[in-house]
Design a protein around this motif. Sequence first.
Motif, short mmCIF file in Angstrom:
data_model
loop_
_atom_site.label_atom_id
_atom_site.label_comp_id
_atom_site.label_asym_id
_atom_site.label_seq_id
_atom_site.Cartn_x
_atom_site.Cartn_y
_atom_site.Cartn_z
N GLN A 127 0.81 -1.21 0.00
CA GLN A 127 0.00 0.00 0.00
C GLN A 127 0.85 1.27 0.00
OE1 GLN A 127 -0.46 -2.52 2.39
NE2 GLN A 127 -2.03 -3.47 1.10
N SER A 175 -4.39 -7.43 5.42
CA SER A 175 -3.70 -8.01 4.27
C SER A 175 -2.83 -9.20 4.70
CB SER A 175 -2.83 -6.95 3.59
OG SER A 175 -3.62 -5.87 3.13
N SER A 176 -2.14 -9.05 5.82
CA SER A 176 -1.29 -10.14 6.31
C SER A 176 -2.13 -11.34 6.70
CB SER A 176 -0.46 -9.66 7.51
OG SER A 176 0.39 -8.59 7.15
N THR A 218 -3.27 -13.29 3.63
CA THR A 218 -2.23 -14.11 3.00
C THR A 218 -1.59 -15.10 3.98
OG1 THR A 218 -0.59 -12.38 3.44
CG2 THR A 218 -1.70 -12.33 1.31
#
Length: 286
Positions: free
Chosen positions: A80, A239-240, A243
Amino acid sequence: MSPETIAAVPVRVTERTKARARAARNRRLLVHGSRILLLVTVLALWEILARTKAIDPFNFSMPSKIWDQIRDWAVNGTAQGSLWEQIWYTLYEALLGWVIGVAGGVVLGITLGRIRFLADVLGPYIKVLNAIPRIVLAPIFLIWFGLGPASKVASAVVLVFFPVFFNAFQGAREVDRNLVHNARILGASNRRVTFQVVIPSATSWIFTSLHVSFGFALIGAIVGEYIGATKGLGLLVASSQGTFNAAGVYAAMVILAVVALLTEGLLTFAERRLFRWRPAEPGTDR
């Protein structure tokens, strides 16, 4: 009393003062050393357990991977943008929400603390609003204000407002009645009593809530970013997680903890500067 005895009194006082200062310094060193030792022990144990597979390194990660993740974000940036941009984005939302929430809580708390009629009328509504789990309002704010910072600021405001309001309200109610009566006898108007007696007396109550409320502001900003955002540490967490990057989740949490600790330190410094006149509480170092 002989002249020799009189001359020895300042020496003994000076020695006792130096002994107290030395004891306080030794205690601070012991406390800080114990804190560091505890942190190192926990991190070392975590690293060992993860490397020996006593705990699942995929789910729990390990301190060395978390450090590598923070360093990678700092050097190479995130998906980002730069790490510093994400930190500033979250900090900006939290700070703005904190300032608005504190201002609203102080003004309304002092006002209702001074005007009993308003407190009787608005009290039930404030209690009902306080009973609502405020975290669940974050999706509503997202619908109202979109993915930009406004929805995160709104989440921070509602989390900050209530603890500050109740402390300011209680502080205004706990003002020494004799001070108020004396001020009125001397001809002080309601406005002067509020600004020169009530607010200074309630300041210590308000500062007590400031320490907790900034943490709430960070929580509001992070939760809002986690639900939906274009930037921020909360988005890094989401996001972490998406994933399955456990190290990334912990890394964002570490960065948040550092930001919160630095802010807490600044608030403590400001409080000590403002309240230098107040005697230290037993068992504390000033």
